[in-house]
Design an enzyme around this catalytic site. Structure first.
Site, PDB file in Angstrom:
ATOM      1  CD1 TRP A 115      -2.278  -2.198   1.554  1.00 26.35           C
ATOM      2  CD2 TRP A 115      -3.055  -1.005  -0.189  1.00 26.35           C
ATOM      3  NE1 TRP A 115      -3.317  -2.907   0.978  1.00 26.35           N
ATOM      4  CE2 TRP A 115      -3.810  -2.199  -0.083  1.00 26.35           C
ATOM      5  CE3 TRP A 115      -3.363  -0.112  -1.204  1.00 26.35           C
ATOM      6  CZ2 TRP A 115      -4.847  -2.511  -0.971  1.00 26.35           C
ATOM      7  CZ3 TRP A 115      -4.398  -0.408  -2.085  1.00 26.35           C
ATOM      8  CH2 TRP A 115      -5.124  -1.603  -1.957  1.00 26.35           C
ATOM      9  CG  ASP A 185      -2.728   4.492   4.395  1.00 24.55           C
ATOM     10  OD1 ASP A 185      -3.772   4.366   5.063  1.00 24.55           O
ATOM     11  OD2 ASP A 185      -2.504   3.834   3.358  1.00 24.55           O
ATOM     12  CE  LYS A 209      -7.457  -2.793   5.477  1.00 25.28           C
ATOM     13  NZ  LYS A 209      -8.247  -2.640   4.273  1.00 25.28           N
TER      14      LYS A 209
HETATM   15  C1  LIG Z   1      -3.100   0.505   4.486  1.00 25.60           C
HETATM   16  C2  LIG Z   1      -4.010   0.655   3.310  1.00 25.60           C
HETATM   17  N1  LIG Z   1      -4.046   1.822   2.657  1.00 25.60           N
HETATM   18  C3  LIG Z   1      -4.844   2.016   1.598  1.00 25.60           C
HETATM   19  C4  LIG Z   1      -5.667   1.015   1.129  1.00 25.60           C
HETATM   20  C5  LIG Z   1      -6.544   1.259  -0.070  1.00 25.60           C
HETATM   21  O1  LIG Z   1      -7.801   1.618   0.377  1.00 25.60           O
HETATM   22  P1  LIG Z   1      -9.108   1.657  -0.556  1.00 25.60           P
HETATM   23  O2  LIG Z   1      -9.352   0.270  -1.042  1.00 25.60           O
HETATM   24  O3  LIG Z   1     -10.159   2.153   0.382  1.00 25.60           O
HETATM   25  O4  LIG Z   1      -8.831   2.621  -1.645  1.00 25.60           O
HETATM   26  C6  LIG Z   1      -5.672  -0.234   1.783  1.00 25.60           C
HETATM   27  C7  LIG Z   1      -6.569  -1.302   1.336  1.00 25.60           C
HETATM   28  O5  LIG Z   1      -6.764  -2.312   1.945  1.00 25.60           O
HETATM   29  C8  LIG Z   1      -4.829  -0.402   2.908  1.00 25.60           C
HETATM   30  O6  LIG Z   1      -4.805  -1.563   3.584  1.00 25.60           O
END
Ligand SMILES: Cc1ncc(COP(=O)(O)O)c(C=O)c1O
Length: 373
Positions: A115, A185, A209
């Protein structure tokens, strides 16, 4: 003719599985119960939240009260703005650089796997001077870089990091004071424990989550960061638009925010705050890591100090055994234990909605499986 599929399950408690999905994932049972009770008539409106206009004061109350609860639970004081956006964590990969830097500006990133790399890839499309100033690539992302040892570039506008790495199972367990703002994030560890926000300037997290459903992303912005935003941004992508309009600039994801509101109430009123929730989450993680570390059939390659309390990754000696493990777990009504498709192995997610009892069911199954093999 009886249409059985339309009938409610005989016993909803018995029919539920033990859910370790990585997100969307398990929700706290009391929240599901309350939502069920309010589904046809929310707070005397004669409608479900799904049916109410976003301009109705009931919806604005849910939004404002959720923001207040986040501030209270995280002890943010008046230093932060809290907004609810759409577009998931992925849109924040773009909004963060668009709001906090301009073309050509230096922005520093840490690469801790899947990510974090997506965030880097997105920001690179915007013509900034982006540098990966630390990376865990050399050790296959089995530990996070030491934030006390990283070398930031002078005049970089911010440092971006992913606090909990959902795919590889690592987590930063604290944030030191750094000379530039830290943007985190926290999509997979937001509101799972007490954190010290002193050294953080922006936190973003999608809800699916630890705090609800997909469709809503929570963004916390230190007020002093707002002065850095350029006036040339499209209105919709400018954080200030959503702050000024109290997260109701356009139709917000009302039902998703409503579930977040219920989870925040559950954390505050049922659990008793983030310190207690953090202790519950810590115990769940310790229970599972103990099982992995004391059974030679399972191996967690993540360095101990970097282990995530949210996403526990491990392998079994062969692909066949792993497959068998996941299949037999499923037969025992234990779901969501397969690793991320890019990583393989197993992954168990221990978000707020997962109970200690659920972890004990899994551990009992793992011990039985280990004895058999
Ligand atoms: C740490 C993290 N950041 C960002 C994301 C991406 O998020 P989204 O699917 O809501 O765009 C995820 C997806 O699981 C994630 O685990």
């Amino acid at each position: 003719m009886q249409v059985t599929s339309l009938l409610p399950p005989k016993n909803i408690y018995e029919d539920r599985v033990v859910n370790f999905y990585a997100g969307p994932g398990a929700l706290p049972f009391p929240v599901l119960e309350r939502v069920r009770a309010e589904l046809f008539n929310f707070n005397g409106t004669g409608m479900s939240v799904m049916e109410i206009s976003h301009r109705n004061p009931q919806i604005q109350f849910i939004i404002d009260d959720s923001a207040e609860r986040i501030k209270r639970l995280m002890e943010l004081g008046d230093d932060f703005e809290v907004i609810f956006l759409q577009g998931g964590g992925s849109l924040q990969f773009l909004m963060v650089p668009m709001n906090f830097s301009n073309a050509g500006d230096r922005i520093d990133y840490i690469d801790t796997g899947y990510w974090a790399e997506k965030a880097i890839k997105a920001a690179k499309t915007l013509g900034r001077d982006l540098e990966i100033i630390a990376s865990s690539r050399d050790c296959n992302h089995t530990e996070v870089p030491d934030l006390n040892k990283i070398k930031l570039r002078q005049e970089a506008k911010y440092l971006h990091l992913c606090s909990n790495n959902t795919v590889v199972g690592t987590q930063f367990h604290g944030f030191p004071k750094l000379p530039i703002p830290i943007v985190a994030d926290m999509s997979s560890d937001f509101m799972s424990k007490v954190i010290d926000p002193t050294n953080l300037s922006c936190i973003y997290a999608h809800a699916q989550k630890n705090v609800g459903l997909s469709g809503v992303t929570v963004v916390l912005i230190r007020k002093e960061m707002l002065a850095k935003i350029s006036d040339n941004l499209p209105e919709f992508l400018d954080y200030r638009t959503h702050i000024q309009r109290k997260s109701n600039y356009h139709t917000p994801p009302c039902f998703s925010i409503y579930i977040t509101w219920h989870i925040l109430r559950w954390i505050e009123e049922d659990i008793g705050g983030l310190e207690k929730l953090g202790a519950i989450n810590k115990k769940k993680a310790e229970t599972l890591y103990r099982c992995i570390d004391t059974n030679s059939l399972f191996n967690c390659a993540v360095e101990k100090a970097s282990r995530s309390d949210m996403n526990v990754v491990f392998t079994l000696p062969t692909e066949e055994l792993q497959k068998q493990f996941i299949e037999e777990a499923f037969e025992e009504k234990i779901v969501g234990v397969a690793g991320h498709r890019t990583r393989g192995g197993c992954r168990v997610s221990l978000y707020n909605g997962v109970t200690q009892e659920a972890v004990e069911v899994l551990v009992e199954f793992m011990e039985k499986f280990a004895k058999k093999h």
